[in-house]
Design an enzyme around this catalytic site. Structure first.
Site, PDB file in Angstrom:
ATOM      1  N   THR A  83       0.828  -1.205   0.000  1.00 10.97           N
ATOM      2  CA  THR A  83       0.000   0.000   0.000  1.00 10.97           C
ATOM      3  C   THR A  83       0.867   1.262   0.000  1.00 10.97           C
ATOM      4  O   THR A  83       0.579   2.192  -0.764  1.00 10.97           O
ATOM      5  CB  THR A  83      -0.978  -0.018   1.189  1.00 10.97           C
ATOM      6  OG1 THR A  83      -1.802  -1.186   1.079  1.00 10.97           O
ATOM      7  CG2 THR A  83      -1.851   1.225   1.209  1.00 10.97           C
ATOM      8  N   MET A 126       1.954   1.905  -3.519  1.00  4.37           N
ATOM      9  CA  MET A 126       0.855   2.393  -4.354  1.00  4.37           C
ATOM     10  C   MET A 126       0.626   3.876  -4.109  1.00  4.37           C
ATOM     11  O   MET A 126       0.458   4.665  -5.046  1.00  4.37           O
ATOM     12  CB  MET A 126      -0.428   1.600  -4.069  1.00  4.37           C
ATOM     13  CG  MET A 126      -1.602   2.034  -4.936  1.00  4.37           C
ATOM     14  SD  MET A 126      -3.160   1.226  -4.480  1.00  4.37           S
ATOM     15  CE  MET A 126      -3.572   2.107  -2.965  1.00  4.37           C
ATOM     16  N   LEU A 133       3.316   5.943  -5.738  1.00  4.19           N
ATOM     17  CA  LEU A 133       3.148   6.016  -7.182  1.00  4.19           C
ATOM     18  C   LEU A 133       2.020   6.988  -7.543  1.00  4.19           C
ATOM     19  O   LEU A 133       2.136   7.747  -8.514  1.00  4.19           O
ATOM     20  CB  LEU A 133       2.868   4.621  -7.752  1.00  4.19           C
ATOM     21  CG  LEU A 133       3.042   4.455  -9.256  1.00  4.19           C
ATOM     22  CD1 LEU A 133       4.508   4.657  -9.676  1.00  4.19           C
ATOM     23  CD2 LEU A 133       2.565   3.080  -9.700  1.00  4.19           C
ATOM     24  N   GLU A 187       1.158   9.598  -5.736  1.00  2.00           N
ATOM     25  CA  GLU A 187       1.727  10.934  -5.509  1.00  2.00           C
ATOM     26  C   GLU A 187       2.623  11.349  -6.665  1.00  2.00           C
ATOM     27  O   GLU A 187       2.604  12.507  -7.093  1.00  2.00           O
ATOM     28  CB  GLU A 187       2.534  10.968  -4.207  1.00  2.00           C
ATOM     29  CG  GLU A 187       1.687  11.122  -2.979  1.00  2.00           C
ATOM     30  CD  GLU A 187       2.481  11.684  -1.819  1.00  2.00           C
ATOM     31  OE1 GLU A 187       2.548  12.924  -1.679  1.00  2.00           O
ATOM     32  OE2 GLU A 187       3.039  10.875  -1.052  1.00  2.00           O
ATOM     33  N   HIS A 208      -6.978   0.575  -0.914  1.00  2.00           N
ATOM     34  CA  HIS A 208      -6.217  -0.417  -1.683  1.00  2.00           C
ATOM     35  C   HIS A 208      -7.133  -1.623  -1.761  1.00  2.00           C
ATOM     36  O   HIS A 208      -7.299  -2.341  -0.782  1.00  2.00           O
ATOM     37  CB  HIS A 208      -4.905  -0.730  -0.968  1.00  2.00           C
ATOM     38  CG  HIS A 208      -3.933  -1.473  -1.808  1.00  2.00           C
ATOM     39  ND1 HIS A 208      -2.627  -1.644  -1.425  1.00  2.00           N
ATOM     40  CD2 HIS A 208      -4.047  -2.094  -3.005  1.00  2.00           C
ATOM     41  CE1 HIS A 208      -1.974  -2.332  -2.352  1.00  2.00           C
ATOM     42  NE2 HIS A 208      -2.824  -2.628  -3.322  1.00  2.00           N
ATOM     43  N   ARG A 241      -2.417  18.324  -2.510  1.00  2.00           N
ATOM     44  CA  ARG A 241      -1.064  18.884  -2.539  1.00  2.00           C
ATOM     45  C   ARG A 241      -1.191  20.393  -2.395  1.00  2.00           C
ATOM     46  O   ARG A 241      -2.219  20.965  -2.743  1.00  2.00           O
ATOM     47  CB  ARG A 241      -0.351  18.543  -3.849  1.00  2.00           C
ATOM     48  CG  ARG A 241      -0.229  17.043  -4.087  1.00  2.00           C
ATOM     49  CD  ARG A 241       0.629  16.712  -5.281  1.00  2.00           C
ATOM     50  NE  ARG A 241       2.036  16.995  -5.011  1.00  2.00           N
ATOM     51  CZ  ARG A 241       2.845  16.208  -4.288  1.00  2.00           C
ATOM     52  NH1 ARG A 241       2.380  15.092  -3.759  1.00  2.00           N
ATOM     53  NH2 ARG A 241       4.104  16.527  -4.098  1.00  2.00           N
TER      54      ARG A 241
END
Length: 126
Positions: free
Chosen positions: A33, A36, A39, A41, A67, A111
């Site tokens: 997790t 994942m 990736l 981000e 997930h 973000r």
């Protein structure tokens, strides 16, 4: 220029180094997790990087994902992001991850746009 609809993508192959066992998030040799999430981000931050002024960047502040399916070693994972909201410096992304058989994760990611130098300086002065 930042505008909603910007899409991003990042890929990696599931290996021992990004497995739950290696990431210390579980005992099995399946896609972790935390891998994942990283990736997802990556897909988000890279998608908007070229649209920012020189010296600006983004930092992740919130990740809310599920997930939903395990992925074995050797399979490729693709993370996709779409910028769905802009609130001054806050950016909200829809994020998803897929392996070769289908969707394995989904959620939202926030973000903030920052000045890279000022942010680094503040962190260094802690």
């Amino acid at each position: 220029m930042l505008e909603t609809g910007i899409k991003g993508e990042a890929k990696e192959v599931v290996s021992e180094s990004n497995s739950a066992q290696a990431m210390k998030s579980g005992e099995l040799k399946v896609y972790a997790t935390p891998s994942m999430i990283a990736l997802m981000e990556q897909a988000a931050y890279k998608s908007v990087a070229a649209e920012l002024e020189d010296g600006k960047g983004t930092v992740g502040t919130l990740m809310n994902v599920s997930h939903i399916s395990a992925t074995p070693l050797g399979m490729e994972v693709t993370a996709k992001s779409e910028l769905v909201e802009i609130d001054r410096k806050r950016l909200v992304f829809k994020v998803e991850a897929f392996d070769e058989r289908g969707r394995i994760g989904e959620g939202t990611h926030e973000r903030f746009v920052i000045d890279n130098e000022k942010f680094q300086e503040k962190a260094n002065n802690k």
